[in-house]
Enzyme design. Structure first.
Site, mmCIF file in Angstrom:
data_model
loop_
_atom_site.group_PDB
_atom_site.id
_atom_site.type_symbol
_atom_site.label_atom_id
_atom_site.label_comp_id
_atom_site.label_asym_id
_atom_site.label_seq_id
_atom_site.Cartn_x
_atom_site.Cartn_y
_atom_site.Cartn_z
ATOM 1 N N CYS A 56 -66.572 11.976 -35.276
ATOM 2 C CA CYS A 56 -66.300 12.604 -33.979
ATOM 3 C C CYS A 56 -65.059 11.995 -33.313
ATOM 4 C CB CYS A 56 -67.546 12.431 -33.105
ATOM 5 S SG CYS A 56 -67.300 12.716 -31.356
ATOM 6 N N CYS A 59 -65.637 10.430 -29.906
ATOM 7 C CA CYS A 59 -66.401 9.186 -30.085
ATOM 8 C C CYS A 59 -65.465 8.042 -30.457
ATOM 9 C CB CYS A 59 -67.465 9.348 -31.166
ATOM 10 S SG CYS A 59 -68.692 10.615 -30.804
#
Length: 133
Positions: A56, A59
């Site tokens: 991600c 992230c």
């Protein structure tokens, strides 16, 4: 170096972004989750749980900020839950986007943040740190 656009790029990307540190514990099992939450209740600490994924991009963007906050607030227990390792658990928390941060006191949710908003994460972490016994 890969572009980390898909889960298949995990191996290349894992080396470039740290999701755990001395003060951020990577959670990949229910046993480790339960142990850290139990520890927080016993010691009167706040848990900040980052539901995240290695692939991600947001992230990866917020991970260094989260590690800095964990270092700034060592009296909190900071966790990174790998949603790919614990998909059913992540679903049980209603995680539909990564990253999602949960703030827990006495094992119960007191706040939540969806997304990689650095300023909001800093603000919420500072606010819940004031709740420490």
């Amino acid at each position: 170096m890969g572009h980390c656009l898909t889960k298949e790029d995990d191996d290349e990307c894992r080396d470039h972004v740290e999701f755990a540190s001395k003060n951020v514990h990577l959670i990949t099992t229910m046993v480790s989750w339960e142990a850290k939450v139990s520890e927080s209740i016993k010691d009167g600490k706040i848990v900040v749980a980052n539901f995240s994924a290695q692939w991600c991009s947001p992230c990866k963007k917020i991970a260094p900020v989260y590690i800095q906050l964990a270092d700034k607030y060592p009296s909190m227990i900071c966790l990174t839950v790998d949603v790919d390792e614990l998909p059913e658990f992540s679903n049980s928390w209603g995680v539909t986007a990564t990253p999602t941060f949960f703030f827990l006191k006495d094992g119960r949710q007191i706040d939540k943040l969806i997304g990689s908003n650095k300023l909001e994460l800093q603000r919420k972490t500072a606010a819940v740190s004031k709740l420490l016994r």
